[in-house]
Design a protein around this motif. Structure first.
Motif, PDB file in Angstrom:
ATOM      1  N   GLU A 188       0.809  -1.228   0.000  1.00  0.00           N
ATOM      2  CA  GLU A 188       0.000   0.000   0.000  1.00  0.00           C
ATOM      3  C   GLU A 188       0.837   1.271   0.000  1.00  0.00           C
ATOM      4  OE1 GLU A 188      -2.453   0.407   3.436  1.00  0.00           O
ATOM      5  OE2 GLU A 188      -0.779   0.402   4.861  1.00  0.00           O
ATOM      6  N   VAL A 189       2.135   1.154   0.191  1.00  0.00           N
ATOM      7  CA  VAL A 189       2.997   2.337   0.272  1.00  0.00           C
ATOM      8  C   VAL A 189       3.374   2.801  -1.138  1.00  0.00           C
ATOM      9  CG1 VAL A 189       5.221   3.232   1.062  1.00  0.00           C
ATOM     10  CG2 VAL A 189       3.916   1.657   2.517  1.00  0.00           C
ATOM     11  N   THR A 197      11.722   7.120   2.378  1.00  0.00           N
ATOM     12  CA  THR A 197      12.002   6.476   3.670  1.00  0.00           C
ATOM     13  C   THR A 197      13.257   5.608   3.606  1.00  0.00           C
ATOM     14  OG1 THR A 197      10.489   4.635   3.160  1.00  0.00           O
ATOM     15  CG2 THR A 197       9.582   6.524   4.362  1.00  0.00           C
ATOM     16  N   MET A 198      13.478   4.946   2.468  1.00  0.00           N
ATOM     17  CA  MET A 198      14.691   4.131   2.353  1.00  0.00           C
ATOM     18  C   MET A 198      15.941   4.998   2.281  1.00  0.00           C
ATOM     19  SD  MET A 198      14.363   0.914   2.715  1.00  0.00           S
ATOM     20  CE  MET A 198      16.024   0.489   2.141  1.00  0.00           C
ATOM     21  N   ASN A 199      15.828   6.179   1.666  1.00  0.00           N
ATOM     22  CA  ASN A 199      16.973   7.095   1.658  1.00  0.00           C
ATOM     23  C   ASN A 199      17.369   7.473   3.086  1.00  0.00           C
ATOM     24  OD1 ASN A 199      17.156   7.137  -1.122  1.00  0.00           O
ATOM     25  ND2 ASN A 199      15.937   9.012  -1.359  1.00  0.00           N
ATOM     26  N   LEU A 212      10.173   0.989   7.300  1.00  0.00           N
ATOM     27  CA  LEU A 212       8.831   0.473   7.576  1.00  0.00           C
ATOM     28  C   LEU A 212       8.122   1.328   8.620  1.00  0.00           C
ATOM     29  CD1 LEU A 212       9.580  -3.370   7.738  1.00  0.00           C
ATOM     30  CD2 LEU A 212       8.701  -2.056   5.794  1.00  0.00           C
ATOM     31  N   LEU A 213       8.855   1.708   9.658  1.00  0.00           N
ATOM     32  CA  LEU A 213       8.267   2.536  10.705  1.00  0.00           C
ATOM     33  C   LEU A 213       7.889   3.913  10.169  1.00  0.00           C
ATOM     34  CD1 LEU A 213       7.530   2.979  13.681  1.00  0.00           C
ATOM     35  CD2 LEU A 213       9.905   3.689  14.075  1.00  0.00           C
ATOM     36  N   LEU A 214       8.757   4.510   9.371  1.00  0.00           N
ATOM     37  CA  LEU A 214       8.463   5.830   8.812  1.00  0.00           C
ATOM     38  C   LEU A 214       7.235   5.784   7.906  1.00  0.00           C
ATOM     39  CD1 LEU A 214      12.082   7.028   7.978  1.00  0.00           C
ATOM     40  CD2 LEU A 214      10.630   7.791   9.868  1.00  0.00           C
ATOM     41  N   CYS A 215       7.102   4.711   7.136  1.00  0.00           N
ATOM     42  CA  CYS A 215       5.915   4.573   6.290  1.00  0.00           C
ATOM     43  C   CYS A 215       4.645   4.509   7.135  1.00  0.00           C
ATOM     44  CB  CYS A 215       6.026   3.315   5.424  1.00  0.00           C
ATOM     45  SG  CYS A 215       7.213   3.454   4.065  1.00  0.00           S
ATOM     46  N   ALA A 216       4.723   3.801   8.267  1.00  0.00           N
ATOM     47  CA  ALA A 216       3.562   3.709   9.160  1.00  0.00           C
ATOM     48  C   ALA A 216       3.206   5.075   9.732  1.00  0.00           C
ATOM     49  CB  ALA A 216       3.838   2.711  10.277  1.00  0.00           C
ATOM     50  N   VAL A 217       4.219   5.869  10.081  1.00  0.00           N
ATOM     51  CA  VAL A 217       3.972   7.221  10.594  1.00  0.00           C
ATOM     52  C   VAL A 217       3.348   8.099   9.512  1.00  0.00           C
ATOM     53  CG1 VAL A 217       5.076   9.327  11.461  1.00  0.00           C
ATOM     54  CG2 VAL A 217       5.792   7.094  12.339  1.00  0.00           C
ATOM     55  N   ILE A 218       3.896   8.039   8.301  1.00  0.00           N
ATOM     56  CA  ILE A 218       3.390   8.876   7.206  1.00  0.00           C
ATOM     57  C   ILE A 218       1.945   8.507   6.871  1.00  0.00           C
ATOM     58  CG2 ILE A 218       3.695   9.432   4.755  1.00  0.00           C
ATOM     59  CD1 ILE A 218       6.738   9.044   5.230  1.00  0.00           C
ATOM     60  N   VAL A 321      -0.018   3.421  14.940  1.00  0.00           N
ATOM     61  CA  VAL A 321       1.201   3.426  14.130  1.00  0.00           C
ATOM     62  C   VAL A 321       2.008   2.150  14.359  1.00  0.00           C
ATOM     63  CG1 VAL A 321       3.384   4.604  13.692  1.00  0.00           C
ATOM     64  CG2 VAL A 321       1.300   5.944  14.049  1.00  0.00           C
ATOM     65  N   TYR A 322       2.115   1.744  15.608  1.00  0.00           N
ATOM     66  CA  TYR A 322       2.913   0.553  15.897  1.00  0.00           C
ATOM     67  C   TYR A 322       2.285  -0.688  15.265  1.00  0.00           C
ATOM     68  CZ  TYR A 322       5.957  -2.623  18.479  1.00  0.00           C
ATOM     69  OH  TYR A 322       6.883  -3.579  18.809  1.00  0.00           O
ATOM     70  N   ALA A 323       0.953  -0.776  15.301  1.00  0.00           N
ATOM     71  CA  ALA A 323       0.272  -1.915  14.682  1.00  0.00           C
ATOM     72  C   ALA A 323       0.511  -1.938  13.175  1.00  0.00           C
ATOM     73  CB  ALA A 323      -1.220  -1.865  14.996  1.00  0.00           C
TER      74      ALA A 323
END
Length: 332
Positions: A188-189, A197-199, A212-218, A321-323
């Motif tokens: 879905e990203v 986020t990978m950069n 992965l965490l940054l994508c969840a936050v965004i 976000v954590y989920a």
């Protein structure tokens, strides 16, 4: 005739002084040297006896009166032969303060360790001169905290890491195997968000998990950017960093990424949010707590309210976000 005889004696005195001085500073091979004595050249791992105890030389030097082994622990370690390294551990990496596996020793299992986590294990900043690595393990030593700066990789033990690495360790990653775990883009990203986020992940050396965490936050903050048009928030773009917070981090942003912050750049928006979130994770001990304080501020606590008396529901934010992060395959 008298003057010639005097000159010959003077020459002999000078020669004796030269020879004496030469042998005082000439390096020697490691050996059992008997009783400690002043004005003697000692090599690393030499052993001496002094005041009824055995000492092992930690740094090559020429001894002086006042430098007795019991007085200078930087030069002499009490006990041991200094010639036989400790056995290589099988389930932990051992880091040593001195070369040749000498001095204080600290062990770490597999995992990622920021500076605060190293400190909690008794390892100070800018430390380590040798290390023992179990077979099949990989150790990545980083010059700066949070896996920044130069990275040095070890897949076997090293009795001396060299001048470039010596006393430079500020964070560490330890793997059982040869590489960090790989990650894939969640379906879905959007591709541009994954690239941003990978950069950042690569900048911090996180092995993909931070992306992965940054994508969840965004996703939570801006629905990958789709929720930004018409948003009442004054926050910055994808990660919704508020203006006061943004301004407080501008200097740190420049020093970390080597450029001034561009408010209109989506990449910079992710970089800034990541910088703040990474700091919160390190400060509060884990990802979940980092999310709590990324949303609620450093002084958030259950039941906290804003200036209008409204509850700050940072716990609900962190839960969501954590989920999402774990659903993406997050490891921590």
């Amino acid at each position: 005739m008298v003057s010639k005889k005097f000159s010959f004696k003077a020459l002999m005195v000078v020669l004796a002084v030269f020879v004496s001085t030469f042998y005082l500073v000439l390096p020697v091979s490691a050996a059992a040297r008997g009783a400690w004595a002043p004005n003697t050249a000692y090599a690393v791992s030499d052993t001496v006896t002094y005041d009824g105890s055995t000492y092992t030389c930690r740094q090559a030097h020429t001894s002086l009166v006042g430098w007795e082994p019991s007085n200078v622990p930087a030069l002499w370690e009490k006990g041991g032969s200094g010639t036989t390294p400790p056995p290589t551990p099988t389930n932990e990496v051992t880091f040593y303060a001195d070369i040749n596996y000498g001095g204080a020793a600290k062990t770490l299992g597999a995992g990622n360790y920021t500076l605060s986590q190293l400190n909690a294990k008794g390892i100070p900043n800018d430390w380590m001169s040798s290390l023992k690595v179990p077979g099949g393990w990989t150790v990545e030593v980083y010059e700066h905290d949070n896996f920044g700066g130069t990275k040095w990789t070890y897949t076997s033990s090293s009795s001396w890491v060299g001048d470039t690495v010596n006393d430079k360790m500020s964070s560490v990653k330890i793997y059982i195997g040869s590489t960090a775990p790989s990650v894939t883009k969640p379906s879905e990203v959007p591709s541009n968000i994954w690239t941003y986020t990978m950069n950042v992940d690569n900048k911090f050396g996180k092995g993909g998990d931070f992306a992965l965490l940054l994508c969840a936050v965004i996703k939570k903050e801006s629905s990958f950017g789709a929720g930004l048009p018409g948003s009442p928030s004054a926050g910055d773009g994808l990660m919704q960093v508020e203006p006061n917070t943004r301004n407080a981090y501008l200097s740190q942003f420049s020093s970390t990424f080597g450029r001034a912050y561009n408010h209109s750049s989506e990449q910079d928006q992710v970089c800034l949010g990541a910088l703040i979130l990474n700091e919160k994770i390190a400060k509060f001990g884990n990802i979940y707590n980092g999310l709590l304080h990324y949303n609620g501020g450093d002084y958030w606590y259950p039941g906290a309210t804003d200036s209008y008396g409204r509850p700050i529901l940072a716990n609900q934010y962190a839960d969501i976000v954590y989920a999402t992060y774990k659903g993406y395959g997050g490891k921590n």
